[in-house]
Write a protein that holds these residues in place. Sequence first.
Motif, mmCIF file in Angstrom:
data_model
loop_
_atom_site.group_PDB
_atom_site.id
_atom_site.type_symbol
_atom_site.label_atom_id
_atom_site.label_comp_id
_atom_site.label_asym_id
_atom_site.label_seq_id
_atom_site.Cartn_x
_atom_site.Cartn_y
_atom_site.Cartn_z
ATOM 1 N N ILE B 34 0.852 -1.191 0.000
ATOM 2 C CA ILE B 34 0.000 0.000 0.000
ATOM 3 C C ILE B 34 0.885 1.236 0.000
ATOM 4 O O ILE B 34 1.694 1.416 0.902
ATOM 5 N N PRO B 35 0.763 2.095 -1.032
ATOM 6 C CA PRO B 35 1.568 3.308 -1.018
ATOM 7 C C PRO B 35 1.033 4.249 0.064
ATOM 8 O O PRO B 35 -0.171 4.482 0.135
ATOM 9 N N GLY B 37 1.235 7.851 1.056
ATOM 10 C CA GLY B 37 1.692 9.179 0.646
ATOM 11 C C GLY B 37 2.430 9.909 1.760
ATOM 12 O O GLY B 37 2.162 9.698 2.933
ATOM 13 N N TYR B 40 0.591 11.865 4.503
ATOM 14 C CA TYR B 40 -0.117 11.123 5.526
ATOM 15 C C TYR B 40 0.840 10.280 6.348
ATOM 16 O O TYR B 40 0.463 9.271 6.896
ATOM 17 N N GLU B 42 2.088 9.748 9.119
ATOM 18 C CA GLU B 42 1.859 9.029 10.365
ATOM 19 C C GLU B 42 0.485 8.395 10.487
ATOM 20 O O GLU B 42 0.316 7.397 11.163
ATOM 21 N N ILE B 43 -0.500 9.017 9.878
ATOM 22 C CA ILE B 43 -1.847 8.509 10.060
ATOM 23 C C ILE B 43 -2.458 8.171 8.711
ATOM 24 O O ILE B 43 -3.608 8.452 8.436
ATOM 25 N N GLY B 44 -1.681 7.550 7.863
ATOM 26 C CA GLY B 44 -2.105 7.262 6.506
ATOM 27 C C GLY B 44 -2.895 5.979 6.412
ATOM 28 O O GLY B 44 -3.339 5.426 7.421
ATOM 29 N N PRO B 45 -3.059 5.498 5.183
ATOM 30 C CA PRO B 45 -3.890 4.313 4.961
ATOM 31 C C PRO B 45 -3.232 3.012 5.424
ATOM 32 O O PRO B 45 -3.868 1.981 5.392
ATOM 33 N N ILE B 47 -1.585 2.481 8.490
ATOM 34 C CA ILE B 47 -1.369 2.252 9.919
ATOM 35 C C ILE B 47 -2.296 1.179 10.485
ATOM 36 O O ILE B 47 -1.844 0.255 11.168
ATOM 37 N N VAL B 48 -3.583 1.258 10.146
ATOM 38 C CA VAL B 48 -4.501 0.234 10.670
ATOM 39 C C VAL B 48 -4.203 -1.145 10.057
ATOM 40 O O VAL B 48 -4.173 -2.142 10.781
#
Lengths: 503, 160
Positions: B34-35, B37, B40, B42-45, B47-48
Motif C-alpha cells: 500500500i503506497p 503518501g 499522511y 503518520e496517520i495514513g492508509p 497504519i490500521v
Amino acid sequence: METLSFLADGFAVALRPENLMWSLVGVTVGTAVGVLPGIGPALTIALLLPLTYQVDAASAFMLFAGIYYGAMYGGSTTSILLNTPGETATIVTALEGNKMARKGRAGAALSTAAIGSFVAGTIGTIGLTFLAAPVVGFALRFGPAEYFSLMVLAFVTVSAVLASSVLRGLTSLTLGIFLGLIGIDLQTGQPRYTFGIIELLDGINVIVVAVGLFAIGETLYQAAFKKTGSSDILAVTGSLWMKASDWARSWRAWIRGALIGFPIGAIPAGGAEIPTFLSYWMEKRFSKHKEEFGHGAIEGVAGPEAANNASTAGVLVPMLALGLPTSATAAIMLSAFQSYGIQPGPTLLTTQPELVWGLIASLYIANFVLLVLNLPLIGLWVKILKIPQPLLYGGILVFATIGTYGISQSVVDLCLLYGMGVMGLFMRLYDFPTAPVIIGMILGPLAEQEFRRAMTISQGDPMIFLERPLSLALLVIAALAVLGPVLWRRIMNNKRKQEMGTA
Amino acid sequence: MTNGAKPKTARDGIFVGAAIVLIAAMLGWQTALIPSGAIYAEIGPTIVPWIVTALLCALGVSIIAEAYFGFWHVDKEHGEFDRASLAWIAVGLGLNVALIGVLGFILASAVLFACTARAFGSMRPLRDAGIGFAVALIAYAGFDRLLGYQIGDGLIENLI
C-alpha cells in the motif's frame, strides 16, 4: 413527553398499509427462518439487503425489524419441539421446553414462550423508546477518541467475552476487520488488500461474507459431519391455553427475564446468550418447584424466552443511538443504513426521526403481530420443521446463490461466497465464533475512521486515547474484559496448587 | 519421553495457528504494497492494516503456543466425518459456478439442488432436480421479477 409525540409520529409511519404489509411479511419470514435449524435472522436480512435499492428506507426497516423479532420467537418453537436449538440464544429454552413437550405439555410451553416473548419484547421496546434519546444526549459529548475506545470495548466484548476462547474470538474479529478493509481507502484513494484483483477494489460485499459464513458454511458443516440418528419432532400436545397455575408461575418469570435481558442487551456487550442463562439460573433459584427443573419446569421456559426477546430490543439501543452494532444481525442492519447513505450514530435521531421512530413503532407492531399470528399458525411452523434435510439444504444453497449472483451476476463473487463457506466450515470445525467476523467487517472501517480522526487531532500522538478520561476508562474496561478471565484462572490455579501443597 | 506424540487435538491447534500466521504473512505482504503518501506519513492508509497484521500474527503465535502447551480444546462434538457428502456438495457448487453463466440461474440451481440433496442422503436425483427446478423458478420469479434483483439471462429465464 416529547418522546411520546415522536413515537406517535412513528406509528403514523408504521401503520401505513404498505408498511404494515412489510412488517407482516417480515414477521412471517422471520418466524419461518427462526424455526428452521441452521439459518437465522442475520443470514436472512443479508439475503434481502439488495432490497434496499428497490424500496424506501422505512419499508425496508419494517421488514428487517419483523424478521429480527420473528426469528427470535421462531427459534423457541424449534427448541421446544425438536430439542435442537434453532438459535444459540434458545439453548436454554430447549432444556425445560423439550422436557415439557415430552410430558405432553408442548402447548403450554409454546404459549408461555409466545406470551412471554410479547410481554418482554414490549417491555424491551418501551425501554428502547425512552432510553434512546438520553443515550444520544450522552454520546453527543463523545469525540473521535471516545468513539474509537467505545468501539474497541465493543470489539472486545463481542469477541472475547462471549466466545468460548478469547484467542479464537479475537482471531475471528481480526479476520473480519481485514475483510472490511479490503478495497479503496476512502480518505486517500489507495487500494488495500486487493491482491491485484479488480473486483476487490470496491471491497467485499457484506452479503457475500454473511451468506458464505452462515449458509454455505453451515451446509458444508452439516454435510461433512452428519449427526447420527435423527432427532424426532414432537407433536404439539396439550392445550395451547395455559392453566391458571401456569399463568401464576409464568408472569413473574417473564418480568424478571425482561429486566435481565434488556440491560444486558443494551450495554455494548450485547448478545442474547448470557441473559438467557442468567434468567434460567435465577428462575431455578427463586422457584417454589425446584424439583421440576430438569423435568419440564414452565418457569425455565418463560424466563429465558423473555430474557432473549428483551435483549433483542436492548441490542437496538447502542445500534440506533450510537451506531454500534453488537450482534451479527445488528451489524447487517447497520450496513442497510449505509446503503441508504445514512450513517447511524448520535445524529441519526435528529436527522432521520421519521425513520427511527417508525422503526421503533414497527417493533411494537411486530411484537403484537407475532402474538396474534404465531400460536394459531403453529401447525404451519411444524410443517416447516418437517422439511427433510436434503431438500432444506438444497433450498438454502439456491437462495444463497441469489443473494450474491442476483446483485452482481459475477462469478468472482460466487467463488468468494464459496471460499467464505469453506472458511465457515473450518471455523465451525475448530469452534471459532462466526458473528465477530461480521461485526468486525462492518465496525472495523468505522473504528479506523475514528482512529485516524483522533490521531489527526492529536497530530499523530496515540496518547490522546489515554489522556481523555472517558476514553481511558473505556479502554481500561476493555483490557479487563480480555485479561480478567485469564488472570482469574491463574489465581484460581495457584490457589488450588497451594491447597494441594498444604493438604 | 513419556509424551512423545502430541495428542491429535494439539496438532490441530498448531495447524490452525500456523494457518493464521500464514494469513498474517499474506496481509503483511499486501500491507507493504500500500503506497502511503508522504503527507499522511503518520496517520495514513497503512497504519490500521499494520495493526491488523501484527494482531493476527500475535494471535496465530498465541494459538500455536496454546496448543503446544496443551491448552487447546474444542468442546464441540462433531459427528462422523463424511467425505463423500462433502464431495457431492463440492461438485454441486463447482457445477453451479460453471453452468450459471451458460445455462442460467434456474437450470444451474436445479443441478446444485440435486447434488446437495444427494449429499444429505437422498437417492432420487430426478425428483430432487425437479424440486430444485421448481424452487429456483419460484425464487427467480419472486426475486428477479417482483423484487427487482438482476439474476440475469438463461435458457429458462428467457422463456418466461
